[in-house]
Design a protein around this motif. Structure first.
Motif, PDB file in Angstrom:
ATOM      1  N   VAL A 128      -3.341  61.413 102.469  1.00 26.04           N
ATOM      2  CA  VAL A 128      -2.633  62.231 101.657  1.00 26.04           C
ATOM      3  C   VAL A 128      -2.504  62.427  99.789  1.00 26.04           C
ATOM      4  N   PHE A 129      -2.448  63.318  99.348  1.00 30.30           N
ATOM      5  CA  PHE A 129      -2.089  63.102  98.157  1.00 30.30           C
ATOM      6  C   PHE A 129      -1.234  64.035  97.758  1.00 30.30           C
ATOM      7  N   GLU A 130      -0.440  63.773  96.598  1.00 30.28           N
ATOM      8  CA  GLU A 130       0.616  64.896  96.164  1.00 30.28           C
ATOM      9  C   GLU A 130       0.242  65.465  94.503  1.00 30.28           C
ATOM     10  N   LYS A 131       0.298  66.464  94.391  1.00 32.23           N
ATOM     11  CA  LYS A 131      -0.241  67.007  93.374  1.00 32.23           C
ATOM     12  C   LYS A 131       1.158  66.946  92.151  1.00 32.23           C
ATOM     13  N   SER A 132       0.635  66.711  90.870  1.00 25.98           N
ATOM     14  CA  SER A 132       1.993  66.674  89.635  1.00 25.98           C
ATOM     15  C   SER A 132       1.830  66.693  88.512  1.00 25.98           C
ATOM     16  N   GLU A 133       2.043  67.282  87.479  1.00 26.82           N
ATOM     17  CA  GLU A 133       1.661  67.587  86.376  1.00 26.82           C
ATOM     18  C   GLU A 133       2.890  66.663  85.456  1.00 26.82           C
ATOM     19  N   SER A 134       3.081  65.412  86.009  1.00 25.63           N
ATOM     20  CA  SER A 134       3.837  64.428  85.591  1.00 25.63           C
ATOM     21  C   SER A 134       3.168  63.124  86.061  1.00 25.63           C
ATOM     22  N   ALA A 135       1.952  63.161  85.088  1.00 25.84           N
ATOM     23  CA  ALA A 135       1.451  61.521  85.840  1.00 25.84           C
ATOM     24  C   ALA A 135       2.264  60.152  85.215  1.00 25.84           C
ATOM     25  N   LYS A 136       3.397  60.296  87.165  1.00 25.21           N
ATOM     26  CA  LYS A 136       3.926  58.371  86.139  1.00 25.21           C
ATOM     27  C   LYS A 136       3.253  57.586  86.704  1.00 25.21           C
ATOM     28  N   PRO A 137       3.313  56.243  87.201  1.00 28.88           N
ATOM     29  CA  PRO A 137       2.940  55.590  87.875  1.00 28.88           C
ATOM     30  C   PRO A 137       3.656  55.166  88.840  1.00 28.88           C
ATOM     31  N   ARG A 138       3.570  55.117  90.358  1.00 34.19           N
ATOM     32  CA  ARG A 138       3.747  55.221  91.449  1.00 34.19           C
ATOM     33  C   ARG A 138       2.908  54.147  92.914  1.00 34.19           C
ATOM     34  N   ARG A 139       4.037  53.641  93.151  1.00 35.70           N
ATOM     35  CA  ARG A 139       3.855  52.097  93.821  1.00 35.70           C
ATOM     36  C   ARG A 139       2.822  52.870  95.245  1.00 35.70           C
ATOM     37  N   LEU A 140       1.357  51.985  95.337  1.00 33.71           N
ATOM     38  CA  LEU A 140       0.781  52.544  96.461  1.00 33.71           C
ATOM     39  C   LEU A 140       1.085  52.145  97.444  1.00 33.71           C
ATOM     40  N   PRO A 141       1.351  52.858  98.915  1.00 35.59           N
ATOM     41  CA  PRO A 141       1.305  52.399 100.259  1.00 35.59           C
ATOM     42  C   PRO A 141       0.855  51.567 100.910  1.00 35.59           C
ATOM     43  N   ARG A 142       1.328  49.930 101.193  1.00 38.60           N
ATOM     44  CA  ARG A 142       0.394  48.779 101.480  1.00 38.60           C
ATOM     45  C   ARG A 142      -0.665  49.117 102.122  1.00 38.60           C
ATOM     46  N   GLN A 143      -0.676  50.368 103.596  1.00 48.71           N
ATOM     47  CA  GLN A 143      -1.402  50.727 104.266  1.00 48.71           C
ATOM     48  C   GLN A 143      -2.675  50.750 103.320  1.00 48.71           C
ATOM     49  N   LEU A 144      -2.441  51.895 102.369  1.00 46.01           N
ATOM     50  CA  LEU A 144      -3.313  52.250 101.644  1.00 46.01           C
ATOM     51  C   LEU A 144      -4.244  51.893 100.562  1.00 46.01           C
TER      52      LEU A 144
END
Length: 305
Positions: free
Chosen positions: A252-268
Motif C-alpha cells: 500500500v502506498f499513500e499519496k502525499s503532497e508533502s514529501a515527508k520522510p517516513r519510517r518504512l514498516p519492517r516487513q516491507l
C-alpha cells in the motif's frame, strides 16, 4: 458498511462451475464442451491457456510487441487464466486483506477504482462490502464477464468504457493488482493512477516483476528490474509505502503532497531485500508463488461446483 469478516472473498459466482462454463461459452461464442475441457485444463495448468494461445500465434514470451498488444485485445484465453487465478488461495487472501485494510482506514464507504480488474472479481467483492466502486478493464470479453456478474449480484458498480472518463484526484483508493508487470511503461501508468487519487489516498499494488514463469508468459522481462524497488516507480508521483504484506501481495502506498520522510514498516524492508534478489535469481520466489497459489486446491475445485 458490511464487515469484511462477513463477506467471503471467493465471491458467489466463483463457486459455481456450471455457471462459469456457460458464461465463458456465451461470451467467447465457443461450444460448451470445448469450454469445459479448457476450464478443467486451466485449473491444473494455471496460465496454460494464454501460453498455448501465444505459442500458436508465434508471439514471443516475456517481450512487449505490437502482436502481444493485439493479443490482449482479441484473445479469450484471459477469461480462463484470470478466472482460475481469482479462485486461487493467494488471490483470495489478497482480496480479503484489502477489504480489512479499507475497514481500518475508515468505517465509512470509500470511493474505490479497480483498474485492470479483469473479470471484475475485486470490484464485486468491494461493492459487497459497501464501497462505491468504479471498474475499468481493457479486455472487452473480460469486461462483458464483469458486467454479467455485477448484474447477477445486483451490484451498483460503475463500468468505464475509457479511463479518460475519470475525474482526477477523486478516489480514496485505487486497486491495481497484477497489471504493472505486463505494461511496457509502468512508470507512466503509476503516474496516471496517482493522478486519480485524492491527497492521502491509498494505492494498492501487486506486481510480481520477478515472476518470469510458464504460468505468466505475458510478464515482461524488461520490468524485472523493478522487483524490490520501492522508489523508482512511486516516489516521483508522491507515493510513499505505508503498509503491506511481506512479499508485497499487496503493498500500500499513500499519496502525499508533502514529501515527508517516513519510517518504512519492517516487513516491507525485508520484502524489498528478498524481492530485490529476484531481479537476478527468482527460482526460489517462483517456487514460493506456486506454493501460495495452491494448485492442488485449484484442481480440486473443478470437481466441487
Amino acid at each position: 458498511m458490511i464487515t469484511s469478516a462477513s463477506v467471503d472473498p471467493l465471491i458467489p459466482p466463483l463457486r459455481i462451475n456450471k455457471f462459469l462454463i456457460e458464461l465463458i461459452a456465451e461470451i467467447s461464442e465457443t461450444p460448451t464442451d470445448q469450454v469445459a475441457f479448457q476450464f478443467k485444463q486451466e485449473h491444473t495448468d494455471l496460465g496454460g491457456s494464454v501460453r498455448r494461445a501465444m505459442a500458436e500465434k508465434g508471439i514471443q514470451f516475456y517481450e512487449w510487441s505490437s502482436e502481444l498488444e493485439q493479443f490482449y485485445a482479441s484473445t479469450d484465453a484471459f477469461l480462463y487464466e484470470t478466472l482460475v487465478w481469482n479462485r486461487s488461495g493467494l488471490k483470495n487472501e489478497m482480496r480479503s486483506w484489502i477489504g480489512e485494510y479499507l475497514a481500518k482506514v475508515s468505517t465509512a464507504p470509500q470511493r474505490v477504482l479497480t483498474f485492470g480488474d479483469g473479470l471484475g472479481i475485486d470490484a464485486y467483492y468491494l461493492a459487497q462490502l459497501g464501497h462505491e466502486v468504479t471498474y475499468f478493464e481493457i479486455s472487452q470479453q473480460c469486461a462483458e464477464f464483469a458486467r454479467r456478474i455485477f448484474e447477477r449480484g445486483n451490484l451498483q458498480v460503475t463500468m468505464l468504457d475509457t479511463p479518460e472518463q475519470l475525474e482526477p484526484n477523486s478516489f480514496d483508493a485505487v486497486i491495481c493488482l497484477d497489471v504493472l508487470e505486463h505494461v511496457p511503461d509502468p512508470l507512466s501508468l503509476v503516474g496516471w493512477l496517482s493522478s486519480n487519487l485524492r491527497d492521502s489516498g491509498k494505492l494498492f499494488i501487486h506486481a510480481p516483476f520477478h515472476y518470469l514463469h510458464p504460468a505468466v508468459t505475458t510478464h515482461l522481462r524488461s520490468n524485472r528490474r523493478y522487483s524490490g524497488d520501492l522508489h523508482t516507480l512511486y516516489a516521483p508521483h508522491g507515493l510513499f509505502p505505508v503498509d503491506g504484506q511481506l512479499f508485497w501481495n499487496p503493498i500500500v502506498f499513500e499519496k502525499s503532497e508533502s514529501a515527508k520522510p517516513r519510517r518504512l514498516p519492517r516487513q516491507l524492508q525485508i520484502g524489498s531485500f528478498l524481492l530485490g534478489i529476484g531481479k537476478h535469481w527468482s527460482t526460489p520466489h517462483n517456487l514460493v508463488a506456486q506454493m501460495l497459489i495452491n494448485t492442488k486446491r485449484l484442481a480440486a475445485m473443478v470437481e466441487e461446483g
